[in-house]
Design a protein around this motif. Structure first.
Motif, PDB file in Angstrom:
ATOM      1  N   ASN A   1      -2.060   5.696   3.663  1.00 48.45           N
ATOM      2  CA  ASN A   1      -2.444   6.343   2.407  1.00 48.45           C
ATOM      3  C   ASN A   1      -3.831   6.936   2.559  1.00 48.45           C
ATOM      4  OD1 ASN A   1      -2.919   7.129  -0.198  1.00 48.45           O
ATOM      5  ND2 ASN A   1      -2.582   5.120  -1.131  1.00 48.45           N
TER       6      ASN A   1
ATOM      7  N   SER B   1      -6.382   5.373  -0.190  1.00 49.59           N
ATOM      8  CA  SER B   1      -5.971   4.003  -0.486  1.00 49.59           C
ATOM      9  C   SER B   1      -7.051   3.271  -1.281  1.00 49.59           C
ATOM     10  CB  SER B   1      -5.717   3.286   0.847  1.00 49.59           C
ATOM     11  OG  SER B   1      -5.391   1.957   0.611  1.00 49.59           O
ATOM     12  N   SER B   2      -6.628   2.567  -2.344  1.00 51.35           N
ATOM     13  CA  SER B   2      -7.589   1.763  -3.112  1.00 51.35           C
ATOM     14  C   SER B   2      -7.949   0.553  -2.273  1.00 51.35           C
ATOM     15  CB  SER B   2      -6.974   1.274  -4.418  1.00 51.35           C
ATOM     16  OG  SER B   2      -6.392   2.339  -5.108  1.00 51.35           O
TER      17      SER B   2
ATOM     18  N   LYS C   1       0.986   2.595  -6.869  1.00 53.78           N
ATOM     19  CA  LYS C   1       0.371   1.805  -7.953  1.00 53.78           C
ATOM     20  C   LYS C   1      -0.655   2.643  -8.730  1.00 53.78           C
ATOM     21  CE  LYS C   1      -0.943  -1.290  -5.007  1.00 53.78           C
ATOM     22  NZ  LYS C   1      -0.300  -0.685  -3.814  1.00 53.78           N
ATOM     23  N   THR C   2      -1.536   3.313  -7.969  1.00 48.94           N
ATOM     24  CA  THR C   2      -2.535   4.142  -8.656  1.00 48.94           C
ATOM     25  C   THR C   2      -1.840   5.310  -9.349  1.00 48.94           C
ATOM     26  OG1 THR C   2      -4.144   3.496  -7.004  1.00 48.94           O
ATOM     27  CG2 THR C   2      -4.696   5.422  -8.321  1.00 48.94           C
ATOM     28  N   TYR C   3      -0.815   5.842  -8.698  1.00 45.47           N
ATOM     29  CA  TYR C   3      -0.035   6.921  -9.297  1.00 45.47           C
ATOM     30  C   TYR C   3       0.546   6.439 -10.639  1.00 45.47           C
ATOM     31  CZ  TYR C   3       3.549  10.533  -9.700  1.00 45.47           C
ATOM     32  OH  TYR C   3       4.335  11.561 -10.146  1.00 45.47           O
TER      33      TYR C   3
ATOM     34  N   THR D   1       0.836  -1.207   0.000  1.00 46.95           N
ATOM     35  CA  THR D   1       0.000   0.000   0.000  1.00 46.95           C
ATOM     36  C   THR D   1       0.875   1.263   0.000  1.00 46.95           C
ATOM     37  OG1 THR D   1      -1.765   1.159   1.144  1.00 46.95           O
ATOM     38  CG2 THR D   1      -0.237  -0.016   2.551  1.00 46.95           C
ATOM     39  N   SER D   2       0.402   2.259  -0.719  1.00 47.71           N
ATOM     40  CA  SER D   2       1.043   3.578  -0.756  1.00 47.71           C
ATOM     41  C   SER D   2       2.401   3.613  -1.461  1.00 47.71           C
ATOM     42  CB  SER D   2       1.197   4.136   0.668  1.00 47.71           C
ATOM     43  OG  SER D   2       1.401   5.510   0.577  1.00 47.71           O
TER      44      SER D   2
HETATM   45  N1  LIG Z   1       6.647   8.097  -7.983  1.00 46.56           N
HETATM   46  C1  LIG Z   1       5.898   8.981  -7.292  1.00 46.56           C
HETATM   47  N2  LIG Z   1       6.089  10.294  -7.426  1.00 46.56           N
HETATM   48  C2  LIG Z   1       5.338  11.182  -6.750  1.00 46.56           C
HETATM   49  N3  LIG Z   1       4.328  10.845  -5.918  1.00 46.56           N
HETATM   50  C3  LIG Z   1       4.081   9.549  -5.761  1.00 46.56           C
HETATM   51  C4  LIG Z   1       4.846   8.547  -6.424  1.00 46.56           C
HETATM   52  N4  LIG Z   1       4.375   7.346  -6.062  1.00 46.56           N
HETATM   53  C5  LIG Z   1       3.366   7.582  -5.222  1.00 46.56           C
HETATM   54  N5  LIG Z   1       3.189   8.895  -5.019  1.00 46.56           N
HETATM   55  C6  LIG Z   1       2.194   9.524  -4.127  1.00 46.56           C
HETATM   56  O1  LIG Z   1       2.083   8.693  -2.986  1.00 46.56           O
HETATM   57  C7  LIG Z   1       0.734   8.607  -2.553  1.00 46.56           C
HETATM   58  C8  LIG Z   1       0.285   7.157  -2.538  1.00 46.56           C
HETATM   59  O2  LIG Z   1       0.304   6.673  -3.870  1.00 46.56           O
HETATM   60  P1  LIG Z   1      -0.826   5.718  -4.467  1.00 46.56           P
HETATM   61  O3  LIG Z   1      -2.163   6.065  -3.941  1.00 46.56           O
HETATM   62  O4  LIG Z   1      -0.635   5.699  -5.918  1.00 46.56           O
HETATM   63  O5  LIG Z   1      -0.373   4.354  -3.804  1.00 46.56           O
HETATM   64  P2  LIG Z   1      -0.992   2.925  -4.026  1.00 46.56           P
HETATM   65  O6  LIG Z   1       0.159   1.997  -4.147  1.00 46.56           O
HETATM   66  O7  LIG Z   1      -1.975   2.932  -5.121  1.00 46.56           O
HETATM   67  O8  LIG Z   1      -1.695   2.719  -2.624  1.00 46.56           O
HETATM   68  P3  LIG Z   1      -2.931   1.765  -2.250  1.00 46.56           P
HETATM   69  O9  LIG Z   1      -2.496   0.384  -2.491  1.00 46.56           O
HETATM   70  O10 LIG Z   1      -3.128   2.058  -0.793  1.00 46.56           O
HETATM   71  O11 LIG Z   1      -4.039   2.204  -3.079  1.00 46.56           O
HETATM   72  C9  LIG Z   1      -0.068   9.475  -3.485  1.00 46.56           C
HETATM   73  O12 LIG Z   1      -0.214  10.731  -2.920  1.00 46.56           O
HETATM   74  C10 LIG Z   1       0.803   9.570  -4.710  1.00 46.56           C
HETATM   75  O13 LIG Z   1       0.583  10.762  -5.424  1.00 46.56           O
END
Ligand SMILES: Nc1ncnc2c1ncn2[C@@H]1O[C@H](COP(=O)(O)OP(=O)(O)OP(=O)(O)O)[C@@H](O)[C@H]1O
Length: 730
Positions: free
Chosen positions: A218, A221-222, A114-116, A110-111
């Motif tokens: 996060n 968080s998804s 991935k969504t980014y 998490t965080s």
């Molecule tokens: N490479 C990156 N550059 C800048 N910001 C990032 C990067 N990766 C992640 N972030 C930031 O970190 C935070 C968490 O990212 P994100 O929601 O994409 O994580 P995730 O892996 O999808 O989490 P989850 O599994 O909980 O959904 C967001 O605010 C996102 O903008």
């Protein structure tokens, strides 16, 4: 159906997120190693920073102490998603457009971003928008093929599949394994799409229904896994290479929910149980990947051991089974955090990544040679409509000639009607043509309707768009927004509204140019739609992302009367529309024929009222389902009266047909339900068979254990007997 296979490995890359988001580490000279807190990144290798090794190992489970991992690509914290896309995803997207099934996954804690990575932001668009844009660019550059694209968007939340395009259909989606078709998803909606903007609008509408929640790690968080799926049908243009088989492939872009430790994410209540479901399904995915990688390591074909791979243990692996099962080009982006306190999770992700790397895939291009594709069906519909248009033109010409002749029949209001019908048919043809995508050159050559967003040939699919803010997520998650894709601006699409969880068109988008339809399919349409479903199901057997869809929707034709103003035209409705137009056309032609054969001299009036009192079964069938039009008139008034009563008769017939339609619809629903029940029974039988097989294996193992014990006892016995004999001798 024909296909050819090529062996590939899964493309695996790792993206390390920045340690502090506000200040990502400065770019390093190419090739220079980079240390981010506890990790050293060098080339494509990631390994613990020696200064932190003991700290890292304290955080880790002892089994995880491997020192270095190497991947196809390692992306440093300052990487842009566009370069990840270019190096790790673009080839999968292009392969999908070329006829191979493709899947891209974002995996990780998490965080970690991935969504980014999948969705991105306004100034750093993610894999989904980049891939969609590339697909349309590919079409724009493909001079010798035509395409039809459909998208669906779903999530798996707490082990339940939700259709993000139709959130109200929560319980109607079913997944089961069909012997011939593979994994089948019943009840999922698909939208035919014609521009990236339309796809973005649809996905944004879907995003509003996705499950997102705040956790300690996060704030967005998804809480679900999401799968964006594009179905690509394409065919060589007539007169060019390889005949006219339609190639069908899918591109699945998967944003997995992140694994999380309840303690670190500090989750309680529903968040905690969501986390439990997420972890369980990711664990199953890990197990499946491990089994597949072991099979590849031992050179065992995946098909030969499919029943021993635990796809069924989670909805996620069940849905991904067709992709993981061999016939797809796959790219996995593993997202990790460089923070020492996440060392254990980072190691787990790296281990997952290196196992996935070992899996071998046998991707195939599949061509469908019959008409079980929407592309082929649309082409046929266009052909039929064109023929009808021509015959209407011929009829009109003849009628005009009759009018001009000295014995000409009297002109009536039907002239206006005929004109209207011609326009309806032309509009239906235009709308169908718009669904089939071609390069700008090809559109110019074929005289296809110009897309209204076509500012320049280079940019013809790419409207102005509704660009998200620089740092906002690319797809807005705004539940209250009314989502509108303008038909004329954006490649001739209908509007999709998002009101109260249902997608609807908005009244302001009603265009009087195109014919009426009702959103709710009537029986004939349902029947037709079902046959399309069946045909698509046949295609579904070759889909890598699995299965068929229950309803195939298009957003292509706008409705034209108040009756339909609140309805969103879908492909079922499109079929409905075509049939209605054909029906009207039939009635018009019939009228014309009758007029042509009507003697010009005045005849005795016919008792129409008696005819209308009313044995509808005795009506002669007309192509439009209308009744016969009387031909003998004593006066103009009588002709009008006759037409009026004929209209009434048609009304009555329409009502009867509606009743039929409801009956048929009910039967179809029953059939659907029965099919689902059969599928469930099959499922249960297969499960039972599996457990019997397991029992058998256990029994066989127990038997062999007993046999070896017996053997050892026997040898023991022999040994004792030998000793006894020796003693006797002495
Ligand atoms: N490479 C990156 N550059 C800048 N910001 C990032 C990067 N990766 C992640 N972030 C930031 O970190 C935070 C968490 O990212 P994100 O929601 O994409 O994580 P995730 O892996 O999808 O989490 P989850 O599994 O909980 O959904 C967001 O605010 C996102 O903008």
């Amino acid at each position: 159906m024909s296909s050819s296979a090529s062996t590939t490995s899964i493309n695996v890359c790792v993206r390390v997120r920045p340690l502090h988001l506000k200040a990502p580490p400065p770019a390093t000279p190419a090739g220079a190693p980079l240390t981010v807190e506890c990790w050293n990144l060098s080339g494509n290798v990631i390994q613990p920073n020696p200064d932190y090794e003991s700290y890292l190992y304290d955080q880790m489970n002892s089994k995880n102490k491997r020192t270095a991992y190497a991947f196809d690509h390692l992306f440093y914290p300052n990487s842009q998603t566009a370069s990840i896309y270019n190096l790790a995803v673009k080839n999968v997207v292009e392969a999908s457009m070329g006829g191979y099934h493709g899947s891209v996954f974002a995996y990780g804690q998490t965080s970690t971003g991935k969504t980014y990575t999948m969705q991105g932001t306004g100034d750093n668009p993610g894999v989904v928008p980049l891939a969609v844009t590339d697909c349309f660019r590919y079409i724009e550059e493909s001079k010798d093929r035509e395409f039809l694209l459909r998208v669906s968007y779903m999530e798996i939340y707490n082990e339940q599949i939700n259709d993000l395009f139709a959130p109200s259909s929560v319980n109607s989606i079913r997944i089961y394994e069909h012997r011939g078709k593979g994994v089948v998803i019943k009840g999922m909606k698909e939208e035919v799409v014609m521009s990236p903007d339309q796809v973005f609008a649809l996905v944004s509408a879907g995003e509003a229904h996705r499950h997102i929640g705040a956790t300690e790690m996060n704030e967005n968080s998804s809480r679900s896994h999401t799968i964006f799926r594009l179905v690509i049908e394409s065919r060589a243009l007539r007169g060019r290479k390889n005949g006219n088989g339609v190639t069908v492939s899918t591109l699945s872009l998967v944003d997995l929910a992140g694994s999380e430790s309840a303690a670190q994410a500090n989750t309680k209540g529903s968040r905690r149980s969501e986390g439990h479901f997420i972890n369980k399904s990711l664990l199953t995915l890990g197990h499946v990947i491990w089994k597949l990688s072991e099979a590849s390591r031992k050179n065992i074909k995946v098909e030969d051991i499919a029943q021993h791979i635990p796809y069924r243990d989670s909805k996620l692996t069940r849905l991904l089974q067709p992709s993981l099962g061999g016939n797809a080009q796959i790219s996995i982006i593993c997202n990790v955090s460089p923070e020492g306190k996440h060392a254990e999770e980072t190691h787990n992700t790296l281990k997952f990544a290196s196992r996935a790397k070992r899996i071998k895939q046998q991707a195939r291009v599949t061509q469908v040679l019959d008409d079980a594709t929407m592309l082929q069906q649309y082409r046929e519909e266009i052909g039929i409509l064109r023929t009808q248009l021509n015959s209407l033109a011929v009829q009109n010409k003849n009628f005009q000639e009759q009018l001009m002749s000295p014995k000409g029949v009297a002109q009536d209001d039907d002239e206006g009607e005929d004109e209207e019908e011609t326009q309806h048919i032309q509009a239906a043809i235009r709308n169908l043509e718009r669904l089939i995508l071609k390069s700008a050159d090809e559109r110019k050559r074929g005289g296809s309707p110009r897309r209204s967003s076509e500012h320049s040939p280079k940019n013809s699919f790419f409207g102005d768009g509704n660009a998200p803010g620089k740092n906002n997520l690319f797809f807005k998650r705004n539940r209250s927004s009314s989502l509108t894709v303008d038909v004329e601006r954006s490649s001739g699409l209908t509007s999709i509204g998002d009101k109260g969880g249902e997608m609807q068109s908005t009244p302001k988008d009603v265009d009087m140019e195109t014919p009426t339809t009702s959103n709710r399919p009537q029986a004939a349409d349902r029947k037709r739609a079902t046959s399309i479903d069946d045909e698509m199901a046949a295609v579904g057997s070759i889909y890598v992302a699995g299965g068929d869809v229950d309803r195939i929707r298009t957003s292509s034709v706008r409705s034209g009367t108040p009756e339909s103003s609140a309805s969103n035209m879908d492909s079922v409705s499109l079929v409905n529309e075509l049939q209605r137009v054909q029906g009207l056309l039939g009635a018009v032609l019939e009228k014309k024929n009758n007029r042509k054969t009507a003697p010009s001299k005045i005849q005795q009036p016919t008792n129409f009222t008696a005819n209308l009192n009313l044995d509808l079964n005795s009506l002669p069938p007309t192509p439009g389902g209308g009744s016969d039009i009387p031909t003998n008139f004593s006066s103009k008034d009588e002709e009008i009266a006759a037409l009026k009563s004929s209209n009434k008769k048609l009304e009555m017939e329409k009502r009867l047909r509606k009743a039929d339609a409801q009956f048929l619809e009910q039967s179809l629903n029953d059939k659907d339900q029965m099919l689902c029940e059969v599928a469930n029974v099959l499922d249960a039988v297969e499960k039972h068979q599996e457990s019997l097989e397991k029992e058998n294996t256990e029994l066989a193992e127990a038997l062999s254990r007993m046999q070896s014990i017996l053997a050892s006892r026997e040898s023991e016995l022999l040994r004792i007997k030998g000793i006894n004999a020796d003693e006797e001798v002495f």
